[in-house]
Design a protein around this motif. Sequence first.
Motif, short mmCIF file in Angstrom:
data_model
loop_
_atom_site.label_atom_id
_atom_site.label_comp_id
_atom_site.label_asym_id
_atom_site.label_seq_id
_atom_site.Cartn_x
_atom_site.Cartn_y
_atom_site.Cartn_z
N LEU A 38 52.61 34.38 45.35
CA LEU A 38 51.94 35.77 46.19
C LEU A 38 52.44 35.67 47.60
CD1 LEU A 38 50.05 37.96 46.12
CD2 LEU A 38 48.31 36.34 46.72
N ALA A 39 52.36 34.57 48.33
CA ALA A 39 52.75 34.54 49.53
C ALA A 39 54.43 35.12 49.70
CB ALA A 39 52.77 33.26 50.24
N LEU B 269 39.45 39.59 47.75
CA LEU B 269 39.07 39.81 48.90
C LEU B 269 39.99 40.25 50.09
CD1 LEU B 269 36.50 37.07 49.89
CD2 LEU B 269 36.09 39.32 49.78
N LEU B 270 41.42 40.15 49.47
CA LEU B 270 42.62 40.32 50.30
C LEU B 270 42.56 41.66 50.99
CD1 LEU B 270 45.47 38.62 48.71
CD2 LEU B 270 44.22 37.89 50.72
N PRO B 271 42.22 42.85 49.79
CA PRO B 271 42.45 44.18 50.64
C PRO B 271 41.19 44.35 51.85
CG PRO B 271 42.21 44.20 47.97
CD PRO B 271 42.07 42.65 48.47
N LEU B 272 39.94 43.48 51.61
CA LEU B 272 38.92 43.72 52.77
C LEU B 272 39.44 43.24 54.06
CD1 LEU B 272 35.85 42.69 50.51
CD2 LEU B 272 36.87 45.18 50.97
N LEU B 273 40.16 41.97 53.73
CA LEU B 273 40.58 41.47 54.93
C LEU B 273 41.57 42.13 55.52
CD1 LEU B 273 41.04 37.57 53.58
CD2 LEU B 273 39.37 38.24 55.04
N CYS B 274 42.36 42.86 54.82
CA CYS B 274 43.57 43.77 55.39
C CYS B 274 42.75 44.87 56.22
CB CYS B 274 44.48 44.30 54.19
SG CYS B 274 45.41 43.17 53.49
N LEU B 275 41.69 45.51 55.73
CA LEU B 275 41.03 46.66 56.30
C LEU B 275 40.64 45.94 57.82
CD1 LEU B 275 39.56 48.56 53.41
CD2 LEU B 275 41.27 49.17 54.59
N ILE C 206 47.84 39.10 53.85
CA ILE C 206 48.05 38.91 52.50
C ILE C 206 48.82 37.44 52.34
CG2 ILE C 206 48.59 39.30 50.15
CD1 ILE C 206 47.98 42.20 51.07
N ALA C 207 50.05 37.47 52.74
CA ALA C 207 50.89 36.42 52.58
C ALA C 207 50.29 35.04 53.47
CB ALA C 207 52.14 36.43 53.30
N LEU D 218 50.07 48.20 46.59
CA LEU D 218 51.01 48.86 45.39
C LEU D 218 52.30 48.47 45.64
CD1 LEU D 218 49.41 52.40 45.20
CD2 LEU D 218 48.95 50.50 43.54
N GLY D 219 52.61 48.02 46.88
CA GLY D 219 54.20 47.85 47.19
C GLY D 219 54.22 46.14 46.39
N LEU D 220 53.28 45.56 46.85
CA LEU D 220 53.01 43.96 46.42
C LEU D 220 53.14 44.13 44.94
CD1 LEU D 220 52.82 41.23 47.33
CD2 LEU D 220 50.48 41.45 47.39
N THR D 221 52.51 44.94 43.99
CA THR D 221 52.68 44.69 42.58
C THR D 221 53.92 45.27 42.36
OG1 THR D 221 52.02 47.42 42.42
CG2 THR D 221 50.37 45.76 42.47
#
Length: 664
Positions: free
Chosen positions: A499-500, A228-234, A485-486, A549-552
């Motif tokens: 992850l954080a 859900l993190l990408p949705l939260l970011c958007l 995300i963090a 992608l930067g996170l990966t």
Amino acid sequence: MKHPRYLIIIIIALLVVAMATGTFVERANGHEAAASIIYHAPWFIALWGILALVGIGAIVKWKMWKRLWVMLLHVSLLLILVGALVTHLTAREGTLHLRQGATANYYFPADNDQATTLPFTLQLDTFVVAYTPGTAAPRDFESHVTMKTANDTVHAIIRMNHILACQGYRFYQTSYDNDLRGTILTVSYDPVGLPLTYAAYALLALSMMGILFPRLLRKKKQDKTLLLLPLLCLCTLSAAAKEHIPTVNANEAKKMERLQVSGEERVMPLGTLARDFLLSVYGKPTYRGLSAMQVLAGWTLRPEAWKEQPMIRIKSATLRQHLGITDSRYATLAQLFAADGTYRVETFTRADAPEDLRKAAIELDEKVGLIILATRGELVRPTPTSEKVSETRISAELLFNRLPGTLPLFICCFVLAILFFLPEQTKTRRIAGRIKLQTLLNITLAIATCYLTLLYGLRWYIGGHVPLGNGYETMLFMSLCLLCIALCAALRHTKTPLLAPAALLMGSFTLLVAHLSQSQPHIGGLMPVLQSPLLTIHVSVIMTAYALLGLTCVLSAIWLVKKQETLTRLSQQILLPATFLLSAGIFLGAIWAGVSWGSYWSWDPKEVWALITLLVYALPLHTHSLQLLQRPKTYHIYLLCAFLAVLFTYFGVNYLLGGMHSYA
């Protein structure tokens, strides 16, 4: 060949090399040369055709129909290629020049000088340039036309991001005559390729949702949070200290800050104009204890005293040496003029001067020009009462100007990331006898996220549009995504404690980039082509994808040190939505380009490198069939290298290649 996947990899590699080469050919020789040599060349089209055929073979060999959504995803990609081929073979494009009161039933195709007849007539009634209130900045260009078909007469307005469509023909506002009595329209005719391609985009979106949402429903609670993190970011959308310099006192300066003036793009408080002036000339928001407003007032009221102040920043050491300024990086206005009044910088701005020296001299000349305007009283343009903005907005902008920006936030996030990486036994120690380090870090992270949200929200409110119109604003958005995300990971995703800190570390880097590209770039209006609802969607989706992608990339770097299996799993879970978001962003941009420029794909350098990035990240999504990427070490090294494509797409294209996206 035993497996078609190897042929697919070879073809993708050839396409990536060809497209990357094409962007540099365009930079050196122009777009027509790049199109002729690469983009429209038969061998390049054949490569895409072979890729499509091998893709069909892969669908059959691996029986993708057993996984409906995966098959539809690949089918949609094949249809996009088919639509592009149909457009290339059948579409026609040209220009139509109309003068006010004139009628035409033809246009001139781009590939020849012979006019092509339209099945209707078009008359220009009037052409209007709409300006941002209180400024000379164009907000929109409008062609008011009358279209007569065999059965009907229609009055319409053609403007940026608002086209006129009839019988398969689409008209776009492109340019206009200097006397504002004529318009130039782009004419596009693509009755088959365009709807086919857009249908493929819709199928792509449907298939991506079909793949993502079942995974979300199957995951455990902590894994659901991750997806859900990408949705939260958007959704997340006086007197000087050491010497007397003549100017107004601090209290008078604060009163003057609230005066509303007209900038080039919008109405703003005088305090913002003063800040932009000082940052442009001096590079800092204050000068020797004086506020920007005091500095501007001093130059306006007492220029004879201020011309001896060393506050004109000259970045080039070579230019300083030529001007005889060796003791400081700053020059006085008096030093730039000879005893007889000759302007010493002008010599170095001429075309025959060395390029580096000439660029530095032109930059210095712009600063001197601002000062001259201030001394003449021409820099400040009062705003008519009827065009003034609310006092609330003025207060919000002055508050925004006083905030310290992103540098303290970068330091905070970087330190937090380091503390999160501390050994687990350190985290459990109590601070002040009661508060755990982890709790303190979470609270600090929440405060940092709130501060960045405030910074971004103020910029949004002041500008009157979503702040995604330049590099600084998109970096702020990416930073906000990563901090969210963090924060979510720190508060809820306890199964993956790394992850954080990984998101924080990447977020601190984007904040640093924002600071370095900053000098607090002024809040301006959007150029007409950017005044579209698709701006917010397209850019936010793309920047969220880049953030993930930067996170990966950061997770891969951490894996090379810690080699934890959970990092690989976490990276793979993030990679899928990140790549899907990048795909969605690219094709949303294509739709926007079709609405604004008349062509949904123009092989612009930014478009090309975004596509290259997508192809690069598509490979690690297929680890189940690529044995080499099933090895964790190879997988993480690949992701580290793959992020170079993201960096070049965002930074390299802007600074090295240019193109239609050079404002981004």
